[in-house]
Design a protein around this motif. Sequence first.
Motif, mmCIF file in Angstrom:
data_model
loop_
_atom_site.group_PDB
_atom_site.id
_atom_site.type_symbol
_atom_site.label_atom_id
_atom_site.label_comp_id
_atom_site.label_asym_id
_atom_site.label_seq_id
_atom_site.Cartn_x
_atom_site.Cartn_y
_atom_site.Cartn_z
ATOM 1 N N ALA A 216 0.831 -1.206 0.000
ATOM 2 C CA ALA A 216 0.000 0.000 0.000
ATOM 3 C C ALA A 216 0.868 1.259 0.000
ATOM 4 O O ALA A 216 0.608 2.217 -0.736
ATOM 5 C CB ALA A 216 -0.934 -0.013 1.205
ATOM 6 N N LYS A 217 1.911 1.254 0.806
ATOM 7 C CA LYS A 217 2.783 2.431 0.876
ATOM 8 C C LYS A 217 3.575 2.606 -0.414
ATOM 9 O O LYS A 217 3.795 3.734 -0.871
ATOM 10 C CB LYS A 217 3.717 2.307 2.082
ATOM 11 N N GLN A 218 3.989 1.498 -1.000
ATOM 12 C CA GLN A 218 4.715 1.584 -2.273
ATOM 13 C C GLN A 218 3.825 2.157 -3.378
ATOM 14 O O GLN A 218 4.314 2.876 -4.252
ATOM 15 C CB GLN A 218 5.237 0.209 -2.665
ATOM 16 N N ALA A 219 2.531 1.823 -3.327
ATOM 17 C CA ALA A 219 1.610 2.337 -4.348
ATOM 18 C C ALA A 219 1.501 3.854 -4.275
ATOM 19 O O ALA A 219 1.396 4.533 -5.306
ATOM 20 C CB ALA A 219 0.234 1.694 -4.178
ATOM 21 N N VAL A 220 1.533 4.405 -3.058
ATOM 22 C CA VAL A 220 1.491 5.865 -2.906
ATOM 23 C C VAL A 220 2.854 6.467 -3.239
ATOM 24 O O VAL A 220 2.950 7.509 -3.896
ATOM 25 C CB VAL A 220 1.049 6.245 -1.479
ATOM 26 N N GLN A 221 3.886 5.806 -2.804
ATOM 27 C CA GLN A 221 5.244 6.286 -3.095
ATOM 28 C C GLN A 221 5.475 6.409 -4.598
ATOM 29 O O GLN A 221 6.104 7.372 -5.068
ATOM 30 C CB GLN A 221 6.263 5.319 -2.485
ATOM 31 N N SER A 222 4.947 5.452 -5.367
ATOM 32 C CA SER A 222 5.159 5.444 -6.820
ATOM 33 C C SER A 222 4.209 6.375 -7.565
ATOM 34 O O SER A 222 4.391 6.627 -8.762
ATOM 35 C CB SER A 222 4.977 4.031 -7.357
ATOM 36 N N GLY A 223 3.157 6.873 -6.874
ATOM 37 C CA GLY A 223 2.183 7.727 -7.524
ATOM 38 C C GLY A 223 0.997 6.981 -8.100
ATOM 39 O O GLY A 223 0.073 7.600 -8.648
ATOM 40 N N GLN A 224 1.014 5.646 -7.980
ATOM 41 C CA GLN A 224 -0.141 4.874 -8.443
ATOM 42 C C GLN A 224 -1.387 5.277 -7.664
ATOM 43 O O GLN A 224 -2.482 5.388 -8.211
ATOM 44 C CB GLN A 224 0.140 3.377 -8.275
ATOM 45 N N ASP A 225 -1.239 5.453 -6.354
ATOM 46 C CA ASP A 225 -2.283 5.965 -5.476
ATOM 47 C C ASP A 225 -1.758 7.245 -4.830
ATOM 48 O O ASP A 225 -0.549 7.489 -4.805
ATOM 49 C CB ASP A 225 -2.656 4.939 -4.406
ATOM 50 N N GLN A 226 -2.681 8.037 -4.286
ATOM 51 C CA GLN A 226 -2.261 9.296 -3.649
ATOM 52 C C GLN A 226 -2.384 9.288 -2.126
ATOM 53 O O GLN A 226 -1.756 10.095 -1.447
ATOM 54 C CB GLN A 226 -3.100 10.472 -4.201
ATOM 55 N N LEU A 227 -3.183 8.383 -1.594
ATOM 56 C CA LEU A 227 -3.483 8.378 -0.162
ATOM 57 C C LEU A 227 -3.433 6.940 0.336
ATOM 58 O O LEU A 227 -3.880 6.026 -0.366
ATOM 59 C CB LEU A 227 -4.880 8.965 0.062
ATOM 60 N N VAL A 228 -2.896 6.725 1.524
ATOM 61 C CA VAL A 228 -2.823 5.379 2.089
ATOM 62 C C VAL A 228 -3.411 5.385 3.487
ATOM 63 O O VAL A 228 -3.200 6.316 4.265
ATOM 64 C CB VAL A 228 -1.371 4.852 2.113
ATOM 65 N N LEU A 229 -4.164 4.341 3.800
ATOM 66 C CA LEU A 229 -4.677 4.133 5.150
ATOM 67 C C LEU A 229 -3.640 3.387 5.962
ATOM 68 O O LEU A 229 -3.202 2.293 5.578
ATOM 69 C CB LEU A 229 -5.985 3.340 5.114
ATOM 70 N N THR A 230 -3.223 3.965 7.086
ATOM 71 C CA THR A 230 -2.256 3.325 7.967
ATOM 72 C C THR A 230 -2.684 3.601 9.405
ATOM 73 O O THR A 230 -3.876 3.695 9.684
ATOM 74 C CB THR A 230 -0.834 3.815 7.643
ATOM 75 N N THR A 231 -1.744 3.727 10.333
ATOM 76 C CA THR A 231 -2.075 4.019 11.729
ATOM 77 C C THR A 231 -1.167 5.130 12.250
ATOM 78 O O THR A 231 -0.102 5.401 11.685
ATOM 79 C CB THR A 231 -1.895 2.777 12.631
ATOM 80 N N THR A 232 -1.580 5.721 13.353
ATOM 81 C CA THR A 232 -0.833 6.853 13.906
ATOM 82 C C THR A 232 0.516 6.439 14.491
ATOM 83 O O THR A 232 1.356 7.298 14.744
ATOM 84 C CB THR A 232 -1.651 7.559 15.007
ATOM 85 N N THR A 233 0.719 5.144 14.740
ATOM 86 C CA THR A 233 2.005 4.702 15.282
ATOM 87 C C THR A 233 2.816 3.930 14.249
ATOM 88 O O THR A 233 3.720 3.177 14.603
ATOM 89 C CB THR A 233 1.815 3.839 16.546
ATOM 90 N N ASP A 234 2.512 4.118 12.971
ATOM 91 C CA ASP A 234 3.276 3.479 11.896
ATOM 92 C C ASP A 234 4.726 3.953 11.971
ATOM 93 O O ASP A 234 5.002 5.156 11.884
ATOM 94 C CB ASP A 234 2.654 3.832 10.549
ATOM 95 N N ALA A 235 5.641 3.007 12.094
ATOM 96 C CA ALA A 235 7.043 3.359 12.288
ATOM 97 C C ALA A 235 7.824 3.474 10.987
ATOM 98 O O ALA A 235 9.004 3.814 11.018
ATOM 99 C CB ALA A 235 7.715 2.301 13.165
ATOM 100 N N THR A 236 7.194 3.196 9.837
ATOM 101 C CA THR A 236 7.958 3.115 8.597
ATOM 102 C C THR A 236 7.605 4.201 7.582
ATOM 103 O O THR A 236 8.034 4.124 6.433
ATOM 104 C CB THR A 236 7.735 1.736 7.938
ATOM 105 N N LEU A 237 6.841 5.193 7.962
ATOM 106 C CA LEU A 237 6.421 6.222 7.001
ATOM 107 C C LEU A 237 7.610 6.922 6.371
ATOM 108 O O LEU A 237 7.625 7.177 5.151
ATOM 109 C CB LEU A 237 5.506 7.234 7.688
ATOM 110 N N ASP A 238 8.620 7.252 7.160
ATOM 111 C CA ASP A 238 9.792 7.948 6.619
ATOM 112 C C ASP A 238 10.490 7.124 5.550
ATOM 113 O O ASP A 238 11.038 7.678 4.589
ATOM 114 C CB ASP A 238 10.779 8.274 7.746
ATOM 115 N N ASP A 239 10.460 5.813 5.712
ATOM 116 C CA ASP A 239 11.138 4.943 4.749
ATOM 117 C C ASP A 239 10.529 5.067 3.352
ATOM 118 O O ASP A 239 11.200 4.798 2.349
ATOM 119 C CB ASP A 239 11.070 3.480 5.193
ATOM 120 N N PHE A 240 9.257 5.441 3.299
ATOM 121 C CA PHE A 240 8.558 5.551 2.022
ATOM 122 C C PHE A 240 8.324 7.011 1.609
ATOM 123 O O PHE A 240 7.629 7.280 0.635
ATOM 124 C CB PHE A 240 7.209 4.825 2.098
ATOM 125 N N GLY A 241 8.891 7.935 2.377
ATOM 126 C CA GLY A 241 8.712 9.354 2.065
ATOM 127 C C GLY A 241 7.303 9.838 2.300
ATOM 128 O O GLY A 241 6.826 10.750 1.607
#
Length: 317
Positions: A216-241
């Motif tokens: 899901a995060k890769q899809a937003v990172q690549s521009g395939q999608d624009q918004l991703v559903l995650t959680t407020t304590t997601d520790a990997t957001l920075d890894d995907f920009g």
Amino acid sequence: MRPPHVRTAVLLALALSLSGCAAGPSLEDQGEVTAPPGDSRSLTVGSAGFTESDLLAQMYALLLEDAGYRTKILSVTNRELYEPALENGQIDVVPEYAATFADWLNAKANGADAPTVGSPDLATTMTALRTLAAPRGLTVLDPGRAVDQNAFAVTAAYAAQHRLKTLSDLGAARLPVRLAAGDECVRRPYCAPGLAKVYGIEVTAVDPKGVGTTQAKQAVQSGQDQLVLTTTTDATLDDFGLVLLADDKNLQNADHIVPVVNRARAGSARVTEALDRLNTVLTTADLAELNERVDSWRRLPEDVARNYLAGKGLIPG
């Protein structure tokens, strides 16, 4: 001598033994509900088996040990198993999420089609949760500052380009978005329908890649999608920009971290005081960072929990 803090892995046989009592005692048979709060000197802390729950369970156990209790940790990945075990006294305390647990207990008591009782308002949610928990012999302690709830993220570049900091900003920008999320997002009131109703966001499609998954995060990172559903304590957001957009109109329910205890075994003021020490310290940002240390840095949950508590002066270093 064994170390005072033991992490017990639950294998299939143990899961099956718990499932044999999954229904729990009937409410009419729970004499401990009206008995004085108990104070067992040996307590079992439950974990739901994922990183954040493991970390919280470790912190609870360490705080209880510091208060003079003997502890062990029992990892049971299914709420249908660990909640009855909590009622029965096989587990004495678990970390839970206020709104989610309130809705779960409500469905258990009143049926799957019962109206939800979780709310974006924490006080309302806690009142409902404690009302549902008490007849089952459970006491819900005070919530802390940390919240783990659904959240929505975009790339940092997308946010900068369109000057987005909040979900209201996204709605006001009138930008149509594809949303990477679980397939249930199409109908859940706190997902695509809520984004449209509360924020005026046009979700053109839900890309069924799961909640906060790598895909899901890769899809937003690549521009395939624009918004991703995650959680407020997601520790990997920075890894995907990626960056979170603030839920400034409180679409999501109040899923604050709350300790839930078996009243007959762990309902004492001493247990409450030990666990309450975490409330004013642990924040949502702290929890996300601790998750990252386990998931990305491959540190052991017990070591991460111990270092955090010692660094905050809650246990000896």
